[in-house]
Scaffold this motif. Structure first.
Motif, PDB file in Angstrom:
ATOM      1  N   TYR A  96       0.846  -1.180   0.000  1.00  0.00           N
ATOM      2  CA  TYR A  96       0.000   0.000   0.000  1.00  0.00           C
ATOM      3  C   TYR A  96       0.889   1.240   0.000  1.00  0.00           C
ATOM      4  O   TYR A  96       0.520   2.280   0.495  1.00  0.00           O
ATOM      5  CB  TYR A  96      -0.907   0.047   1.240  1.00  0.00           C
ATOM      6  N   SER A 101       3.307   6.659   3.169  1.00  0.00           N
ATOM      7  CA  SER A 101       3.857   5.600   4.010  1.00  0.00           C
ATOM      8  C   SER A 101       5.378   5.646   4.033  1.00  0.00           C
ATOM      9  O   SER A 101       6.019   5.967   3.036  1.00  0.00           O
ATOM     10  CB  SER A 101       3.414   4.219   3.507  1.00  0.00           C
ATOM     11  N   ALA A 132      -5.153   4.034   2.288  1.00  0.00           N
ATOM     12  CA  ALA A 132      -4.844   3.614   3.652  1.00  0.00           C
ATOM     13  C   ALA A 132      -6.153   3.293   4.341  1.00  0.00           C
ATOM     14  O   ALA A 132      -7.237   3.636   3.848  1.00  0.00           O
ATOM     15  CB  ALA A 132      -4.094   4.723   4.397  1.00  0.00           C
ATOM     16  N   ARG A 181      -0.049  -2.447   7.198  1.00  0.00           N
ATOM     17  CA  ARG A 181      -0.921  -1.511   6.505  1.00  0.00           C
ATOM     18  C   ARG A 181      -0.860  -0.145   7.180  1.00  0.00           C
ATOM     19  O   ARG A 181      -0.720  -0.034   8.400  1.00  0.00           O
ATOM     20  CB  ARG A 181      -2.364  -2.007   6.497  1.00  0.00           C
ATOM     21  N   SER A 182      -0.978   0.897   6.392  1.00  0.00           N
ATOM     22  CA  SER A 182      -0.972   2.251   6.936  1.00  0.00           C
ATOM     23  C   SER A 182      -2.377   2.667   7.341  1.00  0.00           C
ATOM     24  O   SER A 182      -3.374   2.215   6.763  1.00  0.00           O
ATOM     25  CB  SER A 182      -0.402   3.239   5.916  1.00  0.00           C
TER      26      SER A 182
END
Length: 289
Positions: A96, A101, A132, A181-182
């Motif tokens: 992602y 990020s 995100a 994951r952000s």
């Protein structure tokens, strides 16, 4: 009042055009384009949670409304800046990944993206830059048009008036960050007419500390033909329809996304929130060109 019951002193009167409004036919065309963009998002179904799909659909909403996105990266020596996330975590790009990020090694955490909150357009702009998992107030999930799409996109919702829910939300965010994951949050807790207004609530910063995740401060601001504008602000008890009508009539509207050097998740959450807010406030300046 608890950590999520933020109260803004801004009212709908703070939202003003700083450029001539577009013509009525142009406004009608924008509404038609928005309907098409939302229909395409609905047709995507569960695929809307896919990062590439999410980015395309968010960009389509902005394009339909005539909103331009400008991304500015601040600070070239991010890894050397005070409090920046160290260069040891640049081995591989994050899933992602994108401008928001922080690059991470395999198995490393995602990034806690923290931004000021001015408008419902903020989320669209940031997801168009980089998808995100967003945290939003529960009311947004019940909005017409955008609410169903937010749920399909995997948005996490919180009842800001329910303090007992907060530890569970923080734990969920930390779990997502640990998974690589952000997460996108708006620590001011509600919308204001500028980045400098309101205080960053510190609860979500605990998720970054618990997950060992870097914090990326981001400043969101709006201009019309290069002049700072509050036209996109969504404030007080204003209805979504009134805000949408004002945005659809705005001429030359640009959302400026200023990305700042990341912060290392060290110290207590209060200090981390204060550092992030200083970076966000310092980044509020007119867009160029």
């Amino acid at each position: 009042m608890n950590a999520w019951a933020a109260a803004s002193t801004c009212t709908p009167r703070c939202a003003r055009h700083t450029a001539p409004r577009v013509s009525a036919p142009r406004r009608v065309a924008r509404y038609a384009g928005l309907a098409g963009a939302l229909a395409a998002g609905a047709a995507a179904g569960e695929r809307l949670a896919d990062p590439a799909t999410m980015r395309l659909r968010a960009a389509a909403v902005l394009r339909a409304l005539g909103v331009r996105v400008e991304t500015v990266t601040g600070g070239s020596g991010a890894a050397d800046a005070p409090g920046a996330y160290g260069s040891s975590c640049t081995a591989a790009p994050a899933p992602y990944g994108g401008p928001l990020s922080v690059p991470r090694p395999p198995g490393g955490p995602g990034t806690l993206i923290v931004a000021d909150h001015i408008s419902w357009l903020d989320v669209m702009a940031l997801l168009a830059v980089e998808p995100a998992t967003a945290l939003a107030k529960r009311e947004i999930g019940r909005w017409p048009l955008l609410g169903p799409l937010a749920r399909k996109a995997g948005t996490r919702f919180i009842d800001r008036g329910e303090l007992r829910e907060l530890p569970h939300v923080v734990a969920d965010l930390a779990r997502i960050l640990r998974g690589g994951r952000s997460v996108l949050v708006f620590p001011q807790g509600t919308t204001w007419c500028s980045a400098a207004a309101g205080r960053f609530r510190r609860a979500t910063f605990q998720a970054a500390i618990d997950a060992g995740a870097p914090v990326r401060p981001v400043t969101v601001s709006y201009t019309q033909h290069g002049v700072p504008s509050t036209v996109a602000a969504y404030l007080g008890d204003e209805g979504f329809g009134r805000s949408l009508h004002r945005v659809a009539g705005a001429g030359g509207l640009t959302v400026r996304v200023a990305v700042h050097p990341p912060l290392e998740p060290v110290g207590d959450r209060r200090a981390l929130a204060e550092r992030a807010q200083r970076a966000v406030c310092a980044g509020e300046r007119p867009a160029h060109g």
